[in-house]
Design an enzyme around this catalytic site. Structure first.
Site, PDB file in Angstrom:
ATOM      1  N   ASP A 187      -8.055   3.869   1.118  1.00 12.48           N
ATOM      2  CA  ASP A 187      -7.214   4.306   2.307  1.00 12.48           C
ATOM      3  C   ASP A 187      -7.711   4.782   3.270  1.00 12.48           C
ATOM      4  OD1 ASP A 187      -4.952   5.717   3.676  1.00 12.48           O
ATOM      5  OD2 ASP A 187      -4.509   6.875   2.035  1.00 12.48           O
ATOM      6  N   ASN A 232       2.326   1.412   4.177  1.00 10.93           N
ATOM      7  CA  ASN A 232       2.711   0.092   5.234  1.00 10.93           C
ATOM      8  C   ASN A 232       2.481   0.270   6.528  1.00 10.93           C
ATOM      9  OD1 ASN A 232       5.658  -2.072   5.444  1.00 10.93           O
ATOM     10  ND2 ASN A 232       3.444  -2.368   4.908  1.00 10.93           N
ATOM     11  N   CYS A 241      -1.133   0.975   7.492  1.00 15.33           N
ATOM     12  CA  CYS A 241      -2.512   0.628   7.403  1.00 15.33           C
ATOM     13  C   CYS A 241      -3.112  -0.616   6.690  1.00 15.33           C
ATOM     14  CB  CYS A 241      -3.518   1.865   7.206  1.00 15.33           C
ATOM     15  SG  CYS A 241      -3.238   3.238   8.116  1.00 15.33           S
ATOM     16  N   ARG A 242      -3.379  -0.347   5.415  1.00 15.22           N
ATOM     17  CA  ARG A 242      -4.019  -1.434   4.784  1.00 15.22           C
ATOM     18  C   ARG A 242      -3.027  -2.959   4.417  1.00 15.22           C
ATOM     19  NH1 ARG A 242      -5.172   2.230  -0.308  1.00 15.22           N
ATOM     20  NH2 ARG A 242      -3.264   3.081   0.605  1.00 15.22           N
ATOM     21  N   SER A 243      -1.561  -2.475   3.867  1.00 15.18           N
ATOM     22  CA  SER A 243      -0.890  -3.953   3.739  1.00 15.18           C
ATOM     23  C   SER A 243      -0.523  -4.691   5.197  1.00 15.18           C
ATOM     24  CB  SER A 243       0.188  -3.407   2.980  1.00 15.18           C
ATOM     25  OG  SER A 243       1.015  -2.439   3.521  1.00 15.18           O
ATOM     26  N   CYS A 281       0.828  -1.055   0.137  1.00 14.35           N
ATOM     27  CA  CYS A 281       0.009  -0.034   0.058  1.00 14.35           C
ATOM     28  C   CYS A 281       0.953   1.227   0.026  1.00 14.35           C
ATOM     29  CB  CYS A 281      -0.712   0.004   1.182  1.00 14.35           C
ATOM     30  SG  CYS A 281      -0.250   0.082   2.783  1.00 14.35           S
TER      31      CYS A 281
HETATM   32  P1  4NP Z   1      -1.620   2.902   4.164  1.00 14.93           P
HETATM   33  O1  4NP Z   1      -2.467   4.247   4.680  1.00 14.93           O
HETATM   34  O2  4NP Z   1      -1.241   3.275   2.770  1.00 14.93           O
HETATM   35  O3  4NP Z   1      -2.903   1.924   4.124  1.00 14.93           O
HETATM   36  O4  4NP Z   1      -0.669   2.485   5.135  1.00 14.93           O
HETATM   37  C1  4NP Z   1      -1.504   5.433   4.709  1.00 14.93           C
HETATM   38  C2  4NP Z   1      -0.472   5.546   5.703  1.00 14.93           C
HETATM   39  C3  4NP Z   1       0.010   6.850   5.594  1.00 14.93           C
HETATM   40  C4  4NP Z   1      -0.191   7.757   4.636  1.00 14.93           C
HETATM   41  C5  4NP Z   1      -1.074   7.640   3.814  1.00 14.93           C
HETATM   42  C6  4NP Z   1      -1.748   6.625   3.846  1.00 14.93           C
HETATM   43  N1  4NP Z   1       0.671   8.959   4.873  1.00 14.93           N
HETATM   44  O5  4NP Z   1       0.418  10.032   3.909  1.00 14.93           O
HETATM   45  O6  4NP Z   1       1.696   9.116   5.833  1.00 14.93           O
END
Ligand code: 4NP
Length: 154
Positions: free
Chosen positions: A124, A10, A12-14, A7
């Site tokens: 997201d 790294n 939240c989703r992954s 994702c």
């Molecule tokens: P992820 O979520 O891609 O599911 O881990 C996010 C985590 C952090 C950010 C964006 C999405 N960020 O902009 O820092």
């Protein structure tokens, strides 16, 4: 067989998908035969544990992801993994752009590869709330169950 879930951050989703995959694989006849890791296309959260909301959500479903640590996608991942499974369409485009041409076929959307939804994305949840994290869990849990079926059938 080695799977890498990808994702943006790294955190939240992954990692949630990694937890769901490990959970369902461990309870299946494939236990011990499939390795799972996760990575982000971005670099902002390197070395951090998953977002506390992701940890809390997974814990509600009996899965502990607190020990995972964020890392960024690396060039050698394309050699080391059989499938690079992306959370959303932007991740898919970014990873394909980074992929050596002969490895691009390994890069797919998680929900499409697992058979949950063609073209489907895991949205997201970073700027959202608990419901958004729960929605992510439902999607990655469905993908993990479907992945076990896909990998079990050959
Ligand atoms: P992820 O979520 O891609 O599911 O881990 C996010 C985590 C952090 C950010 C964006 C999405 N960020 O902009 O820092």
């Amino acid at each position: 067989m080695r799977l890498l879930v990808i994702c943006l951050g790294n955190i939240c989703r992954s990692p949630m998908a990694e937890g769901a995959l490990r959970h369902h694989l461990a309870a299946s006849p494939l236990a011990g035969r499939v390795e799972v890791d996760s990575a982000g296309t971005g670099h902002w959260h390197l070395g951090e544990p998953p977002d506390h909301r992701a940890i809390a959500c997974a814990r509600q479903y009996g899965v502990d992801i607190s020990g995972l640590r964020a890392r960024q996608l690396r060039p050698e991942d394309f050699d080391n993994f059989d499938w690079l499974l992306c959370a959303d369409g932007q991740n898919l485009r970014d990873v394909r752009r980074f992929a050596p041409a002969e490895m691009a076929h390994k890069v797919e959307l998680l929900l499409e590869w697992s058979g949950v939804e063609a073209g489907g994305s895991v949205p997201d949840p970073y700027t959202g709330g608990p419901r958004d994290f729960d929605r992510v869990w439902q999607l990655v849990d469905s993908a993990a169950r479907a992945a076990v079926r896909r990998l079990s059938s050959g």
